[in-house]
Enzyme design. Structure first.
Site, PDB file in Angstrom:
ATOM      1  N   HIS A   1       0.837  -1.207   0.000  1.00  0.00           N
ATOM      2  CA  HIS A   1       0.000   0.000   0.000  1.00  0.00           C
ATOM      3  C   HIS A   1       0.872   1.257   0.000  1.00  0.00           C
ATOM      4  O   HIS A   1       0.627   2.191  -0.772  1.00  0.00           O
ATOM      5  CB  HIS A   1      -0.910  -0.024   1.227  1.00  0.00           C
ATOM      6  CG  HIS A   1      -1.642   1.260   1.474  1.00  0.00           C
ATOM      7  ND1 HIS A   1      -2.844   1.557   0.887  1.00  0.00           N
ATOM      8  CD2 HIS A   1      -1.319   2.332   2.245  1.00  0.00           C
ATOM      9  CE1 HIS A   1      -3.240   2.760   1.287  1.00  0.00           C
ATOM     10  NE2 HIS A   1      -2.333   3.243   2.112  1.00  0.00           N
ATOM     11  N   GLU A   2       1.873   1.299   0.866  1.00  0.00           N
ATOM     12  CA  GLU A   2       2.728   2.490   0.947  1.00  0.00           C
ATOM     13  C   GLU A   2       3.585   2.643  -0.311  1.00  0.00           C
ATOM     14  O   GLU A   2       3.808   3.766  -0.779  1.00  0.00           O
ATOM     15  CB  GLU A   2       3.621   2.400   2.190  1.00  0.00           C
ATOM     16  CG  GLU A   2       2.857   2.320   3.507  1.00  0.00           C
ATOM     17  CD  GLU A   2       1.959   3.530   3.745  1.00  0.00           C
ATOM     18  OE1 GLU A   2       2.250   4.605   3.186  1.00  0.00           O
ATOM     19  OE2 GLU A   2       0.978   3.397   4.486  1.00  0.00           O
TER      20      GLU A   2
ATOM     21  N   HIS B   1       1.659   4.312  -3.117  1.00  0.00           N
ATOM     22  CA  HIS B   1       1.635   5.773  -3.053  1.00  0.00           C
ATOM     23  C   HIS B   1       2.833   6.369  -3.790  1.00  0.00           C
ATOM     24  O   HIS B   1       2.699   7.354  -4.529  1.00  0.00           O
ATOM     25  CB  HIS B   1       1.635   6.230  -1.596  1.00  0.00           C
ATOM     26  CG  HIS B   1       0.299   6.157  -0.928  1.00  0.00           C
ATOM     27  ND1 HIS B   1      -0.817   6.790  -1.418  1.00  0.00           N
ATOM     28  CD2 HIS B   1      -0.097   5.527   0.215  1.00  0.00           C
ATOM     29  CE1 HIS B   1      -1.843   6.568  -0.613  1.00  0.00           C
ATOM     30  NE2 HIS B   1      -1.438   5.789   0.382  1.00  0.00           N
TER      31      HIS B   1
ATOM     32  N   GLU C   1      -6.236   7.033  -1.306  1.00  0.00           N
ATOM     33  CA  GLU C   1      -6.016   5.908  -0.395  1.00  0.00           C
ATOM     34  C   GLU C   1      -6.671   4.642  -0.929  1.00  0.00           C
ATOM     35  O   GLU C   1      -6.085   3.546  -0.850  1.00  0.00           O
ATOM     36  CB  GLU C   1      -6.564   6.247   1.000  1.00  0.00           C
ATOM     37  CG  GLU C   1      -5.778   7.302   1.742  1.00  0.00           C
ATOM     38  CD  GLU C   1      -4.395   6.832   2.139  1.00  0.00           C
ATOM     39  OE1 GLU C   1      -4.209   5.615   2.311  1.00  0.00           O
ATOM     40  OE2 GLU C   1      -3.498   7.682   2.272  1.00  0.00           O
TER      41      GLU C   1
END
Length: 509
Positions: A280-281, A284, A345
């Site tokens: 997930h990070e 980004h 997100e």
């Protein structure tokens, strides 16, 4: 934000513009001609003669001091004297210019202040006008209302055209987005920001020999190796920094610096959940969400400057103008910034799930992680904000979205020739485990009169044993793994059944 700007300015090394000028003259002349020695010091050799002399400073040097010259006599072919003058400029290191996003962060409060001053000045000017002048001005505006409307339309068209020239395509999803700041600009800002974070967390960094650091490093490199087909993944040098802190947080800078707090490691049950979090990070960073979020905020702030000027010009008192400015800021935050942040997100959840699936992680563990986070927040008594007030989706909505994306992620995982998953679904295991815990809590009197679970006393959690004992993902093709055994997820069905049986025995006794 202010402290981050101060740290960035402190770590950035800006050099002065002092320059040093050196001039060398080399004169090669025919052998046999006499050398003028007036004021010179001559050193003779067999085939070449080098002449060193010192002269007064020339006009080019100004007050730089004494000037040194060098003349070399070399054996050349007969001919006229050849003179070669070389000017070499030695300057200090080039000045590091501030990145455009950082300049915008510094100037952002100033543009609001200028809008307030301009609006207040317009209001005072209008109040000071005589009544007849106001009437004439209103008539002038009404007579030219169509010209003014056409001018406003032209301005709007120009703004729209400028925005259209800054449209970009997202790397992985192909979504069209507005990108005012380029990826290169944010790479420069990320370099300064990473230096500031390294200085801030210098005393809290875990050593590379620490088992927790090694777990994160191994999972991260596995994700990078399995997703090398993405150009943005291969262009970045990824590095891990684990910070000793109870905060449940992790973030990745655009330049590949990964910061993971030990509180996040304590919140994950196994490497599959850790892969989901890191994916997930990393999503980004791959998608450039920081530049995209800043671009939208920049455009919205520029447009809101006009509204802010109008508020200070129309409101009769400064107190009403301040109230109107506060309302305008809150509406901008709730209508643009926070919804867009929740959208990014959700996109990072989707792309991160794909990264983890290609790395052969058990993607079924992703909803379980957010269910654990929801229960943790309830047990620790942390207030739960409504989603429309938050920059992140609620845990429940995240679970729903990930459940909807899991079938597609499983197909992607199977296409990457990953080993088969165990038949036990971690979502079902987690549901049974929560049911058993709630039943035990009821028997122990942890349920209040209203039927809600009381907060449990908080005790510092430890790094899950699964992360330390077996810190590798299931084996995947072309990737060397030190451990080939898959990591156990949370609890097996057999363990849950035995726990339920034990609970029944205790209840009957």
């Amino acid at each position: 934000m202010a402290s981050l700007c101060v740290r960035v300015l402190r770590v950035s090394r800006f050099c002065s513009l002092s320059a040093h000028l050196n001039r060398n003259f080399q004169v090669c002349r025919q052998v046999g001609r006499p050398v003028r020695k007036t004021g010179w010091y001559v050193s003779s050799q067999t085939s070449c003669h080098t002449v060193h002399f010192t002269g007064p400073p020339s006009s080019l040097h100004g007050n730089a001091g004494t000037v040194c010259y060098q003349m070399t006599r070399c054996p050349l072919q007969p001919g006229p004297v050849q003179i070669q003058c070389g000017h070499r400029f030695h300057t200090s290191a080039p000045v590091r210019a501030l990145p455009a996003p950082f300049i915008w962060l510094v100037l952002k409060p100033l543009q609001k202040l200028l809008a307030m001053i301009l609006g207040r000045s317009i209001r005072k000017w209008w109040v000071a006008l005589p009544a007849n002048r106001r009437k004439l001005l209103r008539q002038w505006v009404w007579q030219r209302r169509w010209q003014l409307a056409a001018l406003a339309g032209v301005v709007m068209v120009i703004i729209v055209l400028l925005l259209l020239t800054h449209l970009d395509e997202s790397p992985v999803t192909g979504r069209t987005r507005l990108l005012v700041f380029s990826r290169e600009n944010y790479m420069e800002l990320a370099a300064l920001t990473s230096e500031a974070y390294m200085e801030e967390f210098a005393e809290l960094m875990l050593a590379e020999t620490d088992p927790r650091h090694q777990v994160v490093e191994r999972v991260l490199q596995h994700l990078v190796q399995r997703n090398k087909d993405i150009p943005e993944m291969s262009e970045v040098v990824w590095s891990v920094h684990v910070v000793q802190s109870p905060n449940v947080n992790a973030f990745v800078l655009p330049n590949g610096k990964v910061f993971v707090f030990t509180g996040m490691l304590e919140a994950t049950a196994d490497v599959h959940q850790l892969s989901i979090v890191l994916g997930h990070e990393m999503a980004h960073a791959l998608l450039g969400h920081s530049a995209e979020q800043a671009s939208l905020s920049h455009v919205v702030d520029l447009l809101s400057v006009v509204l802010l000027t109008a508020i200070w010009a129309v409101c009769p008192r400064d107190s009403l103008a301040l109230l109107g400015q506060w309302v305008q800021g809150k509406l901008t935050e709730l209508m643009f910034n926070r919804p867009y942040s929740r959208k990014l997100e959700a996109e990072a959840d989707q792309v991160g799930l794909q990264l983890a699936a290609k790395a052969c992680a058990d993607v079924r563990a992703s909803p379980v992680f957010w269910q654990q986070m929801e229960i943790r927040d309830q047990l620790t008594g942390e207030p739960a904000l409504p989603e429309w007030l938050s920059t992140h989706p609620s845990h429940r909505n995240r679970v729903t979205q990930l459940d909807r994306l899991i079938p597609q992620a499983l197909e992607l995982r199977e296409s990457c020739v990953c080993p088969p998953l165990p038949a036990t679904d971690p979502r079902a295991v987690f549901s049974k485990s929560v049911h058993v815990l709630l039943e035990n809590a009821k028997d122990q009197g942890r349920v209040g009169s209203g039927g809600s679970v009381k907060p449990l006393p908080h005790s510092p959690a430890r790094l899950p044993a699964a992360l330390l004992a077996q810190n590798t993902l299931p084996p995947s093709p072309n990737i060397e793994q030190e451990s080939k055994a898959p990591v156990p997820l949370i609890t097996s069905d057999k363990a849950v059944d035995s726990a339920e049986e034990q609970h029944r025995v205790q209840s009957t006794s």
